[in-house]
Scaffold this active site. Structure first.
Site, short mmCIF file in Angstrom:
data_model
loop_
_atom_site.label_atom_id
_atom_site.label_comp_id
_atom_site.label_asym_id
_atom_site.label_seq_id
_atom_site.Cartn_x
_atom_site.Cartn_y
_atom_site.Cartn_z
N TYR A 1 30.21 25.11 -4.70
CA TYR A 1 29.51 23.83 -4.60
C TYR A 1 28.24 23.86 -5.44
CZ TYR A 1 26.17 20.46 -2.75
OH TYR A 1 25.22 19.47 -2.65
N LYS B 1 26.78 21.75 -9.05
CA LYS B 1 25.48 21.09 -9.29
C LYS B 1 24.82 21.65 -10.55
CE LYS B 1 25.55 18.35 -5.78
NZ LYS B 1 25.94 16.96 -6.03
N SER C 1 20.55 19.36 -6.07
CA SER C 1 20.26 19.94 -4.76
C SER C 1 19.33 21.13 -4.90
CB SER C 1 21.59 20.40 -4.15
OG SER C 1 21.36 21.27 -3.08
P1 NAD Z 1 28.57 12.27 1.66
O1 NAD Z 1 29.78 13.13 1.70
O2 NAD Z 1 28.17 11.55 2.88
O3 NAD Z 1 28.68 11.23 0.45
C1 NAD Z 1 29.41 11.49 -0.72
C2 NAD Z 1 30.38 10.33 -0.91
O4 NAD Z 1 31.12 10.53 -2.11
C3 NAD Z 1 31.39 10.22 0.24
O5 NAD Z 1 31.36 8.91 0.76
C4 NAD Z 1 32.73 10.54 -0.41
O6 NAD Z 1 33.80 9.83 0.19
C5 NAD Z 1 32.48 10.14 -1.85
N1 NAD Z 1 33.31 10.85 -2.83
C6 NAD Z 1 33.51 12.18 -2.95
N2 NAD Z 1 34.31 12.43 -3.98
C7 NAD Z 1 34.62 11.24 -4.56
C8 NAD Z 1 35.42 10.85 -5.67
N3 NAD Z 1 36.07 11.75 -6.41
N4 NAD Z 1 35.50 9.54 -5.96
C9 NAD Z 1 34.85 8.61 -5.22
N5 NAD Z 1 34.09 8.92 -4.15
C10 NAD Z 1 33.97 10.22 -3.83
O7 NAD Z 1 27.36 13.20 1.14
P2 NAD Z 1 25.79 12.88 1.04
O8 NAD Z 1 25.10 13.76 2.00
O9 NAD Z 1 25.56 11.42 1.08
O10 NAD Z 1 25.52 13.47 -0.40
C11 NAD Z 1 25.48 12.65 -1.56
C12 NAD Z 1 25.23 13.54 -2.76
O11 NAD Z 1 24.02 14.25 -2.57
C13 NAD Z 1 26.32 14.58 -2.99
O12 NAD Z 1 26.52 14.72 -4.37
C14 NAD Z 1 25.70 15.84 -2.43
O13 NAD Z 1 26.20 17.00 -3.03
C15 NAD Z 1 24.24 15.65 -2.75
N6 NAD Z 1 23.34 16.41 -1.86
C16 NAD Z 1 23.44 16.24 -0.50
C17 NAD Z 1 22.61 17.00 0.33
C18 NAD Z 1 22.71 16.88 1.83
O14 NAD Z 1 22.27 17.79 2.52
N7 NAD Z 1 23.26 15.80 2.37
C19 NAD Z 1 21.68 17.88 -0.21
C20 NAD Z 1 21.60 18.00 -1.60
C21 NAD Z 1 22.43 17.24 -2.43
N1 UFG Z 2 21.48 26.41 10.94
C1 UFG Z 2 21.69 27.01 12.17
N2 UFG Z 2 22.80 26.63 12.87
C2 UFG Z 2 23.69 25.70 12.42
C3 UFG Z 2 23.46 25.10 11.16
C4 UFG Z 2 22.35 25.49 10.44
O1 UFG Z 2 20.91 27.85 12.62
O2 UFG Z 2 24.68 25.42 13.11
C5 UFG Z 2 20.28 26.80 10.17
C6 UFG Z 2 20.59 27.41 8.82
O3 UFG Z 2 20.80 28.80 8.94
C7 UFG Z 2 19.33 27.05 8.03
C8 UFG Z 2 18.92 25.71 8.62
O4 UFG Z 2 19.56 25.61 9.90
O5 UFG Z 2 18.30 27.99 8.29
C9 UFG Z 2 19.38 24.53 7.77
O6 UFG Z 2 20.78 24.64 7.53
P1 UFG Z 2 21.63 23.45 6.89
O7 UFG Z 2 23.04 23.90 6.84
O8 UFG Z 2 21.33 22.19 7.59
O9 UFG Z 2 20.99 23.31 5.45
P2 UFG Z 2 20.92 24.34 4.23
O10 UFG Z 2 19.50 24.42 3.81
O11 UFG Z 2 21.59 25.60 4.54
O12 UFG Z 2 21.80 23.61 3.14
C10 UFG Z 2 21.70 22.21 2.89
C11 UFG Z 2 23.03 21.73 2.32
C12 UFG Z 2 23.24 22.32 0.97
C13 UFG Z 2 22.09 22.00 0.10
C14 UFG Z 2 20.81 22.49 0.72
C15 UFG Z 2 19.62 22.10 -0.09
O13 UFG Z 2 24.10 22.09 3.16
O14 UFG Z 2 24.40 21.79 0.40
O15 UFG Z 2 20.66 21.93 2.03
O16 UFG Z 2 19.63 20.75 -0.36
F1 UFG Z 2 22.25 22.61 -1.09
#
Ligand code: NAD
Ligand code: UFG
Length: 348
Positions: free
Chosen positions: A152, A156, A128
Site C-alpha cells: 500500500y 503512494k 499518506s
Molecule cells: P475509502 O476507502 O473510504 O475511499 C476510497 C474510495 O475509492 C472508496 O469509496 C472506493 O470504493 C473507491 N475506489 C477504490 N478503488 C477504486 C477504483 N479503481 N475506481 C473507482 N473508485 C475506487 O478511503 P479514505 O479513507 O476515504 O481514503 C481516501 C484516500 O486517502 C485513499 O487514497 C487513501 O489511501 C488515502 N489516505 C487515507 C488515510 C486514512 O487513514 N483514511 C490516510 C492516508 C491516506
Molecule cells: N491500534 C491499536 N489497536 C487497533 C488499531 C490500532 O492499538 O486495533 C494502534 C496502532 O498500533 C497505532 C494507532 O492505534 O499505534 C493508530 O493505528 P491506525 O491503524 O489507526 O493508524 P496508523 O497510523 O497505523 O495507519 C494509518 C493508516 C495508514 C496511513 C497512516 C498514516 O492505516 O494507511 O495512518 O496516514 F498510512
C-alpha cells in the site's frame, strides 16, 4: 465556480470533501466504484448540501475502465481533479500486492492519461504519512527521507514519484500531494462518516464498534513503546479539517508559481492510543474494554506532522482538537451503529 472531478467521492474522506466543496460553491462530479463505500453516502451528501446539491453529479465507475472515464471527460470539462480513489488496507496489501498495484497504480495511470488527453493538468493527490516509514525524528517535515514498508505504502510512493516525473516532463502540470496523517471523526451532523467493510484495521473505527457493542474489546497493539504511556503516538486530524485542506490546496493550484508540491495535513500534535481511548470514553460515556497485545508488525512508535509548510503556503490550519474528533465520531457511531448499512434516518 470551477468544476472539480473527485475520484473516490463516496469514500470516507471523499464524501466529506465533496460536501465541503459544494458548501464552498464548487461544482463537483464524483466517481466511485463503491468497492469500499456505499451509494447511501452520496445521497446523504446531497441532502446535507441542500440547494447546492444541484451543483453535484455522480457517476459509478472503476477508474480502470478507460472508456467509462473517457466518456466522463468528454461530457464535462474539469478545472482540476482530486484523486482519492484507491485501496488502503495495509494488511490486505501485504496479502494481495497485485490487487493493490493493479487498482491503485493502473487506476491512477489511466486517470492521468485521460486527464492529459482532455487538457486537464491540475491535480490534488491523497498521499499518506505512511511514506515517512518509521521516522527517525518528529515532527515529520516534508523533506524527510521517504520509504515504504508494505505494498500500500509503495503505491503512494510510486504515485508521488510519478507526479514529480510528470511535472518534470511538462511544466503545465500543477500538482499538490497531500500527506494525510490520521483522519478521524465525522461530519458534525452525524449523517456521514467512516464505514469500513469487515473488521476495522484502524484505531477509531475499531473503538467505535466496541462502543456500540459490535466488538467486545480493543486490543492495544504494544504498550512498550518509548512514549508517555507505552502506546503508539499518532497525529489524529478531524476529517472536516482534512476536507478543508483540499479546498486550500485547490486555491493554491491557481498560484502561477506552483509546480509539484507536497504538504503534510495533520495537527502537529501527537496523541497516544490510551489518550485517544480516554477522550472517546469521555465523549461517549461508554467504557472501552482493553486487552494489551503485542506490537503490530510495521507500526512506527511516534508519528506526527510538522504543519508549518501547510500553514504558511496553503494558509490552512486544523481547527478541531481530539475532543471534537471523539464527539463527532461518537455522534456518527451512535446515530449509525451499522454505518450506512441501516439507512433511513434524516440529517435534521
Ligand atoms: P475509502 O476507502 O473510504 O475511499 C476510497 C474510495 O475509492 C472508496 O469509496 C472506493 O470504493 C473507491 N475506489 C477504490 N478503488 C477504486 C477504483 N479503481 N475506481 C473507482 N473508485 C475506487 O478511503 P479514505 O479513507 O476515504 O481514503 C481516501 C484516500 O486517502 C485513499 O487514497 C487513501 O489511501 C488515502 N489516505 C487515507 C488515510 C486514512 O487513514 N483514511 C490516510 C492516508 C491516506
Ligand atoms: N491500534 C491499536 N489497536 C487497533 C488499531 C490500532 O492499538 O486495533 C494502534 C496502532 O498500533 C497505532 C494507532 O492505534 O499505534 C493508530 O493505528 P491506525 O491503524 O489507526 O493508524 P496508523 O497510523 O497505523 O495507519 C494509518 C493508516 C495508514 C496511513 C497512516 C498514516 O492505516 O494507511 O495512518 O496516514 F498510512
Amino acid at each position: 465556480m470551477p468544476m472539480i472531478l473527485v475520484t473516490g467521492g463516496a469514500g470516507y474522506i471523499g464524501s466529506h470533501t465533496v460536501l465541503q466543496l459544494l458548501l464552498a460553491g464548487y461544482n463537483v462530479l464524483a466517481v466511485d466504484n463503491f468497492d469500499n463505500s456505499s451509494a447511501v453516502a452520496i445521497s446523504r451528501v446531497k441532502e446535507l448540501a441542500g440547494k447546492l446539491a444541484k451543483n453535484f453529479s455522480f457517476v459509478e465507475l472503476d477508474l480502470r475502465n478507460r472508456a467509462a472515464l473517457e466518456k466522463v471527460f468528454t461530457n464535462q470539462k474539469f478545472d482540476a481533479v482530486i484523486h482519492f480513489a484507491g485501496l488502503k488496507a495495509v494488511g490486505e496489501s501485504v496479502q494481495k500486492p497485485l490487487l493493490y498495484f493493479d487498482n491503485n497504480l493502473i487506476g491512477t495511470i489511466i486517470l492521468f492519461q485521460v486527464m492529459v488527453a482532455h487538457g486537464c493538468k491540475k491535480l490534488v493527490f491523497s498521499s499518506s504519512a505512511t511514506v515517512y516509514g518509521w521516522p527517525k525524528e518528529v515532527p515529520c517535515t516534508e523533506e524527510f527521507p521517504l520509504s515504504s514498508t508494505n505494498p500500500y505504502g509503495r503505491t503512494k510512493l510510486i504515485i508521488e514519484e510519478m507526479c514529480r516525473d510528470l511535472y518534470c516532463a511538462d511544466k503545465n502540470w500543477k500538482i499538490i500531494l497531500l500527506r494525510y496523517f490520521n483522519p478521524v471523526g465525522a461530519h458534525p451532523s452525524g449523517f456521514i462518516g467512516e464505514d469500513p467493510r469487515g473488521i476495522p484495521n484502524n484505531l477509531m473505527p475499531f473503538v467505535q464498534q466496541v462502543a456500540v457493542g459490535r466488538l467486545p474489546s480493543l486490543t492495544v497493539f504494544g504498550n512498550d513503546y518509548k512514549t508517555c504511556d507505552g502506546t503508539g503516538v499518532r497525529d489524529y486530524i478531524h476529517v472536516v479539517d482534512l476536507a478543508e485542506g483540499h479546498i486550500a490546496a485547490l486555491r493554491k493550484l491557481d498560484d502561477p508559481k506552483i509546480g509539484c508540491e507536497v504538504y503534510n495535513l495533520g495537527t502537529g500534535k501527537g496523541t497516544s492510543v490510551l489518550e485517544m481511548v480516554k477522550a472517546f470514553e469521555q465523549a461517549s460515556g461508554k467504557k472501552i474494554p482493553l486487552a494489551m497485545g503485542g506490537r503490530r508488525p510495521g507500526d512506527a512508535e511516534i508519528v506526527y506532522a510538522s504543519t508549518k509548510k501547510a500553514e504558511k503556503e496553503l494558509n490552512w490550519k486544523a481547527k478541531h482538537d481530539i475532543d471534537d474528533m471523539c464527539r463527532d465520531q461518537w455522534n456518527w457511531a451512535s446515530k449509525n451503529p451499522y454505518g450506512y448499512g441501516r439507512s433511513g434516518d434524516s440529517p435534521k
